[in-house]
Design an enzyme around this catalytic site. Structure first.
Site, PDB file in Angstrom:
ATOM      1  N   GLU A  51       0.820  -1.205   0.000  1.00 44.33           N
ATOM      2  CA  GLU A  51       0.000   0.000   0.000  1.00 44.33           C
ATOM      3  C   GLU A  51       0.860   1.263   0.000  1.00 44.33           C
ATOM      4  O   GLU A  51       0.573   2.234  -0.719  1.00 44.33           O
ATOM      5  CB  GLU A  51      -0.926   0.007   1.224  1.00 44.33           C
ATOM      6  CG  GLU A  51      -1.893  -1.165   1.278  1.00 44.33           C
ATOM      7  CD  GLU A  51      -1.368  -2.363   2.058  1.00 44.33           C
ATOM      8  OE1 GLU A  51      -2.171  -3.048   2.709  1.00 44.33           O
ATOM      9  OE2 GLU A  51      -0.137  -2.617   2.024  1.00 44.33           O
ATOM     10  N   GLU A 294      13.655 -32.082  -1.243  1.00 39.70           N
ATOM     11  CA  GLU A 294      14.178 -32.767  -2.422  1.00 39.70           C
ATOM     12  C   GLU A 294      14.927 -34.024  -1.983  1.00 39.70           C
ATOM     13  O   GLU A 294      16.021 -34.310  -2.448  1.00 39.70           O
ATOM     14  CB  GLU A 294      15.096 -31.837  -3.218  1.00 39.70           C
ATOM     15  CG  GLU A 294      14.388 -30.663  -3.856  1.00 39.70           C
ATOM     16  CD  GLU A 294      15.244 -29.945  -4.879  1.00 39.70           C
ATOM     17  OE1 GLU A 294      15.808 -30.617  -5.759  1.00 39.70           O
ATOM     18  OE2 GLU A 294      15.353 -28.711  -4.793  1.00 39.70           O
TER      19      GLU A 294
END
Length: 366
Positions: A51, A294
């Site tokens: 913002e 992984e």
């Protein structure tokens, strides 16, 4: 029009991927007289929120304008002042919000501040898309535990390597590039000691279009078998390495590993191994909001069994290698009955050149 401008805000939010952890991805668009006069996104952790960046880049006075923002404006003082107060001070007439902030410090309070100052508020515009974009933040801010993505690459017949252990390369180059982009977006990448002993990987991020951020390397190593000359221990000062181990590691070996600059997390023993739920909480306490797993077949099964996996991304290559002794993505002792299988939901399928990419979420209720 609300959907159009919110789509733009979501697109802006994605630019912060990899740079804002453990903060959310947020985009903001300011519209006046059916024209965009300001845009911004949360660029970096600790920096101005979306913002504020939109206000700072406005091309004209924002008083009386409408602001579109992908996440409820904050209402508390953190690294930056509350955005809800800035919206009131700037004279914004209307605020359109995709999703409420799951952060207990905010959770509706920002909307309340804005409404109490006579500003119209609309919520829920592209809420589903906003929640998917910030799935990591939602999990982390509500549980203080990292969002865990299990990544696998296998052949069409479900093999991750040949019977000799050769695995380079199962997936194509485009799929591997996408994995490096995933590494850039998460806080940590986790593998088991078997991967270190077999491949001695660097576990870094390599991208051509941007300067990728290296996630912390987390090595699950119950007995402390990691070689002192492993690549992940050679550059601990440049890229953080965490060794998750147990009381079974030798004291002298532990001291030598500490001298490399690696961080040690010692977990209780669980079934003779590293306690993975304990580890995830410990990583969350270090402000790590996301883990890309992984691992090899053994660690993958343990992670699923211990229910720490939230999402699975699997690359399937149009190759067949066969072999009864060729490993599959999930090993371990396995499930004894189909009725006890780990269930997935919300599956998506896409193609990365000739590879298939499957994305799905683990059914936690199961």
């Amino acid at each position: 029009m609300d959907i159009k401008y919110m789509q733009r805000a979501l697109l802006l939010a994605k630019k912060g991927m990899g740079y804002t952890n453990p903060n959310p991805l947020v985009g903001a668009v300011i519209v006046k007289n059916k024209k965009i006069i300001g845009e911004g996104y949360h660029k970096v952790y600790g920096g101005p929120h979306a913002e504020i960046n939109a206000f700072n880049h406005a091309t004209e006075d924002v008083r009386g304008a409408t602001m579109y923002v992908t996440l409820e404006p904050c209402s508390h003082y953190g690294k930056t002042p509350p955005c809800a107060h800035a919206i009131v001070e700037k004279g914004i007439k209307k605020v359109v919000i995709a999703m409420k902030d799951p952060n207990p410090l905010v959770s509706g309070k920002g909307i309340e501040i804005i409404k109490n100052n006579g500003i119209e508020v609309i919520t829920g515009v592209l809420e589903k898309e906003a929640k998917e974009l910030n799935e990591i933040f939602i999990k982390y801010i509500t549980t203080q535990s990292p969002f865990c993505i299990l990544k696998t690459a296998m052949t069409l017949d479900g093999k991750i390597a040949t019977y000799t252990g050769d695995s380079k390369w199962i997936s194509n180059e485009s799929s591997r590039k996408l994995v490096h982009r995933l590494r850039h977006q998460v806080s940590g990448i986790m593998v088991g000691i078997g991967t270190i002993l077999a491949d001695d990987p660097f576990l870094t991020t390599r991208l051509e279009d941007i300067q990728g951020i290296n996630p912390a390397r987390i090595i699950v190593d119950t007995h402390g078998k990691i070689p002192l000359d492993a690549h992940v221990l050679k550059d601990c000062k440049n890229t953080k390495t965490i060794l998750a181990t147990t009381e079974l590691i030798e004291t002298e070996k532990l001291k030598k590993i500490e001298k490399t600059g690696a961080t040690i997390i010692t977990t209780p023993l669980k079934d003779g191994k590293v306690d993975l739920p304990f580890l995830m909480k410990a990583l969350g306490n270090q402000k790590m909001d996301s883990i890309l797993l992984e691992g090899g077949a053994t660690l993958n099964y343990s992670a699923l069994k211990e229910n720490i996996v939230d999402k699975i991304i699997s690359f399937i290559a149009p190759k067949i290698i066969g072999g009864i002794n060729a490993k599959t993505p999930i090993g371990g002792e396995g499930i004894s009955h189909i009725k006890n299988a780990i269930l997935l939901k919300d599956m998506k399928v896409s193609t990365i050149h000739e590879d298939l990419m499957l994305e799905a979420y683990v059914r936690k209720e199961a």
